[in-house]
Design a protein around this motif. Structure first.
Motif, mmCIF file in Angstrom:
data_model
loop_
_atom_site.group_PDB
_atom_site.id
_atom_site.type_symbol
_atom_site.label_atom_id
_atom_site.label_comp_id
_atom_site.label_asym_id
_atom_site.label_seq_id
_atom_site.Cartn_x
_atom_site.Cartn_y
_atom_site.Cartn_z
ATOM 1 N N GLY B 34 -32.565 -36.274 25.614
ATOM 2 C CA GLY B 34 -31.994 -35.049 26.165
ATOM 3 C C GLY B 34 -30.561 -34.858 25.734
ATOM 4 O O GLY B 34 -30.197 -33.846 25.130
ATOM 5 N N PHE B 35 -29.745 -35.885 25.957
ATOM 6 C CA PHE B 35 -28.330 -35.748 25.671
ATOM 7 C C PHE B 35 -28.061 -35.722 24.168
ATOM 8 O O PHE B 35 -27.313 -34.900 23.654
ATOM 9 C CB PHE B 35 -27.572 -36.901 26.322
ATOM 10 C CG PHE B 35 -26.106 -36.640 26.429
ATOM 11 C CD1 PHE B 35 -25.613 -35.766 27.391
ATOM 12 C CD2 PHE B 35 -25.223 -37.250 25.554
ATOM 13 C CE1 PHE B 35 -24.274 -35.511 27.476
ATOM 14 C CE2 PHE B 35 -23.879 -36.997 25.642
ATOM 15 C CZ PHE B 35 -23.404 -36.123 26.606
ATOM 16 N N GLY B 36 -28.755 -36.648 23.464
ATOM 17 C CA GLY B 36 -28.588 -36.694 22.013
ATOM 18 C C GLY B 36 -29.010 -35.386 21.380
ATOM 19 O O GLY B 36 -28.335 -34.856 20.501
ATOM 20 N N GLY B 37 -30.133 -34.835 21.856
ATOM 21 C CA GLY B 37 -30.614 -33.573 21.302
ATOM 22 C C GLY B 37 -29.604 -32.465 21.515
ATOM 23 O O GLY B 37 -29.319 -31.676 20.604
ATOM 24 N N ALA B 38 -28.987 -32.451 22.704
ATOM 25 C CA ALA B 38 -27.991 -31.427 22.991
ATOM 26 C C ALA B 38 -26.825 -31.541 22.024
ATOM 27 O O ALA B 38 -26.304 -30.541 21.510
ATOM 28 C CB ALA B 38 -27.505 -31.570 24.431
ATOM 29 N N GLN B 39 -26.449 -32.776 21.733
ATOM 30 C CA GLN B 39 -25.330 -32.963 20.810
ATOM 31 C C GLN B 39 -25.651 -32.416 19.428
ATOM 32 O O GLN B 39 -24.841 -31.736 18.808
ATOM 33 C CB GLN B 39 -24.999 -34.451 20.697
ATOM 34 C CG GLN B 39 -24.224 -34.964 21.901
ATOM 35 C CD GLN B 39 -23.862 -36.422 21.750
ATOM 36 O OE1 GLN B 39 -24.510 -37.169 21.012
ATOM 37 N NE2 GLN B 39 -22.829 -36.826 22.456
ATOM 38 N N VAL B 40 -26.851 -32.742 18.951
ATOM 39 C CA VAL B 40 -27.229 -32.272 17.620
ATOM 40 C C VAL B 40 -27.269 -30.751 17.586
ATOM 41 O O VAL B 40 -26.759 -30.121 16.647
ATOM 42 C CB VAL B 40 -28.596 -32.868 17.223
ATOM 43 C CG1 VAL B 40 -29.096 -32.231 15.937
ATOM 44 C CG2 VAL B 40 -28.479 -34.373 17.067
ATOM 45 N N LEU B 41 -27.841 -30.147 18.632
ATOM 46 C CA LEU B 41 -27.909 -28.686 18.675
ATOM 47 C C LEU B 41 -26.512 -28.070 18.628
ATOM 48 O O LEU B 41 -26.256 -27.114 17.912
ATOM 49 C CB LEU B 41 -28.624 -28.231 19.946
ATOM 50 C CG LEU B 41 -30.146 -28.352 19.902
ATOM 51 C CD1 LEU B 41 -30.747 -27.853 21.219
ATOM 52 C CD2 LEU B 41 -30.695 -27.541 18.722
ATOM 53 N N LEU B 42 -25.616 -28.687 19.392
ATOM 54 C CA LEU B 42 -24.245 -28.191 19.433
ATOM 55 C C LEU B 42 -23.613 -28.269 18.054
ATOM 56 O O LEU B 42 -22.951 -27.335 17.580
ATOM 57 C CB LEU B 42 -23.441 -29.039 20.427
ATOM 58 C CG LEU B 42 -22.118 -28.456 20.887
ATOM 59 C CD1 LEU B 42 -22.353 -27.124 21.587
ATOM 60 C CD2 LEU B 42 -21.418 -29.430 21.825
ATOM 61 N N LEU B 43 -23.854 -29.388 17.380
ATOM 62 C CA LEU B 43 -23.298 -29.574 16.042
ATOM 63 C C LEU B 43 -23.808 -28.488 15.111
ATOM 64 O O LEU B 43 -23.040 -27.835 14.401
ATOM 65 C CB LEU B 43 -23.698 -30.955 15.519
ATOM 66 C CG LEU B 43 -23.254 -31.261 14.090
ATOM 67 C CD1 LEU B 43 -21.743 -31.293 14.016
ATOM 68 C CD2 LEU B 43 -23.826 -32.593 13.615
ATOM 69 N N ILE B 44 -25.122 -28.276 15.135
ATOM 70 C CA ILE B 44 -25.700 -27.270 14.248
ATOM 71 C C ILE B 44 -25.130 -25.893 14.570
ATOM 72 O O ILE B 44 -24.739 -25.126 13.682
ATOM 73 C CB ILE B 44 -27.242 -27.283 14.375
ATOM 74 C CG1 ILE B 44 -27.777 -28.611 13.824
ATOM 75 C CG2 ILE B 44 -27.858 -26.106 13.628
ATOM 76 C CD1 ILE B 44 -29.256 -28.825 14.072
ATOM 77 N N GLY B 45 -25.036 -25.616 15.875
ATOM 78 C CA GLY B 45 -24.490 -24.327 16.287
ATOM 79 C C GLY B 45 -23.091 -24.111 15.744
ATOM 80 O O GLY B 45 -22.765 -23.049 15.203
ATOM 81 N N LEU B 46 -22.265 -25.144 15.852
ATOM 82 C CA LEU B 46 -20.881 -25.008 15.389
ATOM 83 C C LEU B 46 -20.824 -24.791 13.891
ATOM 84 O O LEU B 46 -20.029 -23.998 13.389
ATOM 85 C CB LEU B 46 -20.078 -26.262 15.763
ATOM 86 C CG LEU B 46 -19.621 -26.290 17.226
ATOM 87 C CD1 LEU B 46 -18.957 -27.609 17.544
ATOM 88 C CD2 LEU B 46 -18.667 -25.142 17.498
#
Ligand SMILES: Nc1ncnc2c1ncn2[C@@H]1O[C@H](COP(=O)(O)OP(=O)(O)OP(=O)(O)O)[C@@H](O)[C@H]1O
Ligand SMILES: [Mg+2]
Lengths: 384, 306
Positions: B34-46
């Motif tokens: 959950g947390f790791g996935g959120a981080q990756v999504l955030l990275l891609i978004g940025l």
């Protein structure tokens, strides 16, 4: 190289702090003068006024006979070693050393010669191309010294240059500085709050307190003949023991008694302190240096010199032992004796101590001034 | 704080300081995914938000106009049109405007650095008695919106005091006002305030006068802040539009920022986008090159003990 003279010099900071108060002092040519005193007594301020980093509020300072009140730092031809080194961080050691020479328009060969001489003197040859950030504390300290000695100025001003070094290095550099000052023969003002440094390094020491000069003299003179309680307590380690005592006459001898103890005051003491007689029947402050108290087992016992006490703490320093004891019941302040390393003193056990009564010190209780008197010791020490 | 989950866990286990999520919690699969996935999504978004427009502009700069209009989302349906870049550079004279921009930026940069360092030096290091008053005045000017100053500044450039010769249509009209930046002066003065004063005092005793002190001691110790001021100065000058438009009326002297809107009506979309791309390239490359050397630590180690 040049004498430095303070004439009624005061420094008043904008906020009203009187950091130095009418300082009168003459530092002779080539003399090593140490300013010593507790933190905040105005040593640094006095030094900075000589360097031209602080304006002189009152009085005059002259260097080599020239009044420098209005002369800029760069034209005073003094060199200063700062407490925190203040090296130029963007320059190599060699550039740090050469900077002052370049600004004074020495030709390149001369600059190189002086830098290499200074580097050799201070053992910095291997670091000449390094930046200060790549040096150890001791090495930085030596660069700071080097920056002063390449200049061959009228005077060195050193503000606690050893305070950042560890104990061992401090002893070593202390000796180096002394040697250097003797060979170069440059008038030096050295600021410290360490009384050991003051005692070992200075030709003369100036003891300061709260902006006023207390006493100026050769170290051993200050040690033996302090002008007041403050100087007596500040110079010497451990500090001089002070007790309130009553002077009485018994069997024709003058006796100082405190608690259950009494000490017969020796003839030589009275010869040096004729004014003491006037205090007969009155209260005085009796000062005894720890090193003037010995375990009775190692000293010739004599009536009127012995204290029978209980040892409250024993600190073995190797070469000697510090014995703490209390001499006056109602006074919690412990007295300290510095006795032979083979002493049998044990904590909580009674002990016989012998005092060297020829070296007692006496002070007036109210003013704290040492009692000497007309025809006594101490010519004319400065006292506030 | 965008870290790949695996590394994040390794660091947490080493255990320096409190981690948001402890090592034990990381071991639980749900937390990790959950947390790791959120981080990756955030990275891609940025990445998409930050880099997307730039990449899109680069792509459009070498796409024929027709393709850009007809298939905006397609990747080179009929091949790349490198000629856009060449045409923009020479035919539309982007090269010349580019050069104008560079000259304006260098002049503005110099004016800003010169004024900021000398004024900062005077206020912070030399500290005359009236320094406090001047600093206060400088600070108050920061509260005046730039737009309010536009008209008086313009009048001053048209009728400069003492000189009586209008600066309009000369680069001085851009360079001189650029130097008058209270913000830079305050910024640099604060930086100088934090340099160890003992070093200045040591230099003065070593025989340095004010000029020497400035040039040989203070400036070399101020590289970090010079970098910051430089980056801001060049970027501000590069993208300034209104002021150059007002004071530079001759198109041959105008910078890219002023010319680009005009170019749009004179040329095809593909060439215009190529011009835009060229215009934005320099600040980006410059920043990539200089950010490291300029924005890193002060490098004052070893100067003083403390
Ligand atoms: N700029 C200043 N403004 C006001 N007071 C000051 C200023 N500088 C120093 N003082 C005060 O002057 C007194 C003497 O300071 P000084 O630095 O000379 O002490 P010092 O003897 O060198 O002490 P230390 O051994 O701690 O270095 C202190 O009470 C200090 O607070
Ligand atoms: Mg000091």
């Amino acid at each position: 190289m040049a004498a430095i003279e303070f004439q009624a010099v005061s420094k008043v900071f904008p906020d009203g702090t009187r950091a130095v108060d009418s300082l009168d002092l003459e530092i002779k040519e080539d003399e090593f003068m140490v300013f010593v005193g507790p933190s905040g007594c105005g040593k640094t301020t006095a030094l900075r006024m000589v360097a031209g980093l602080e304006e002189i509020s009152e009085g005059t300072i002259s260097i080599g006979g020239r009044v420098v009140n209005e002369v800029q730092s760069k034209d005073r031809d003094v060199a200063m070693v700062f407490q925190n080194y203040a090296l130029y961080p963007h320059m190599t050691v060699a550039q740090n050393l050469a900077f002052g020479l370049k600004l004074r328009k020495f030709d390149k060969a001369e600059v190189r010669r002086r830098v290499s001489v200074a580097a050799a003197t201070l053992g910095l040859e291997d670091y000449l191309e390094r930046k200060p950030s790549a040096l150890s504390g001791g090495q930085r300290q030596r660069v700071a010294m080097g920056r002063a000695i390449v200049r061959e100025p009228h005077a060195y001003l050193m503000d606690e240059p050893l305070s950042n070094l560890d104990a061992q290095l401090r002893v070593q550099v202390r000796a180096e500085i002394q040697k250097l000052q003797r060979t170069l023969g440059v008038t030096t003002i050295y600021v410290t709050h360490d009384q050991t440094e003051a005692m070992t390094m200075g030709d003369r020491i100036a003891v300061m307190r709260g902006g006023t000069l207390q006493q100026v003299d050769a170290p051993e003179q200050v040690y033996r003949w302090p002008v007041n309680r403050f100087v007596a307590g500040f110079i010497g380690s451990p500090a001089m023991n002070m007790v309130n005592a009553r002077l009485t006459r018994a069997n024709g001898d003058l006796v100082a008694s405190f608690g259950q103890h009494s000490l017969v005051i020796g003839e030589e003491v009275l010869a040096n302190r004729p004014a003491l007689r006037a205090h007969e029947g009155g209260e005085v402050v009796l000062g005894i240096r720890p090193e003037d108290i010995e375990d009775a087992a190692f000293a010739a016992e004599a009536p009127g010199r012995t204290l029978t006490v209980v040892c409250t703490l024993r600190e073995a320093l190797g070469a000697e032992v510090l014995v703490h004891f209390s001499a006056v019941d109602d006074e919690s302040a412990a007295l300290i004796a510095r006795v032979d390393q083979l002493t049998a003193a044990r904590m909580g056990e009674p002990l016989q101590l012998v005092v060297d009564t020829s070296r007692l010190h006496f002070f007036e209780p109210a003013s704290g001034l040492a009692i000497y008197g007309e025809g006594g010791r101490v010519g004319a020490p400065v006292a506030a | 704080m965008i870290v790949v989950p695996g590394r994040r866990r390794a660091r947490s286990v080493e255990g320096s300081g409190p981690a948001l999520i402890g090592p034990d919690e990381w071991r639980r699969a749900r937390v990790r995914w959950g947390f790791g996935g959120a981080q990756v999504l955030l990275l891609i978004g940025l990445i998409v938000i930050g880099l997307g427009p730039l990449v899109w502009l680069a792509k459009s700069a070498i796409t024929p106009t027709n393709d850009t209009i007809t298939y905006p989302m397609a990747l080179f349906p009929h091949g790349a049109a490198w000629s856009n870049l060449h045409e923009a550079w020479s035919n539309v004279q982007v090269g010349k405007y580019f050069w104008n921009t560079v000259v304006l930026a260098i002049g503005s940069w110099f004016a800003q650095v010169f004024v900021a360092t000398t004024a900062g030096f005077a206020l912070s290091v030399l500290r005359p008695a009236y320094a406090k008053v001047i600093t206060a005045l400088l600070l108050t000017t920061l509260f005046v919106p730039a737009v309010v100053l536009l008209v008086p500044l313009y009048v001053e450039i048209v009728h400069p005091p003492l000189i009586h010769h209008s600066f309009i249509d000369s680069y001085w009209a851009v360079w001189l006002p650029a130097g008058a930046s209270a913000f830079n002066v305050v910024l640099v003065a604060r930086f100088f305030d934090n340099l160890p004063r003992e070093i200045f005092e040591a230099a003065r005793i070593d025989g340095a006068g004010p000029f020497r002190l400035f040039w040989s001691v203070v400036l070399p110790m101020s590289k970090p802040i010079l970098g910051v001021v430089s980056v801001f100065a060049v970027l501000a000058s590069w993208k300034d539009f209104l002021w150059p438009l007002l004071v530079l009326t001759n198109p041959d002297e105008q910078p890219l920022s002023v010319r680009l809107p005009q170019i749009q009506s004179q040329t095809s979309l593909g060439v215009f986008l190529a011009a835009l791309f060229i215009a934005s390239l320099v600040p980006i490359i410059g920043f990539l090159i200089f950010q490291r050397s300029f924005l890193r630590g002060t490098g004052l180690g070893g100067a003083i003990k403390g």
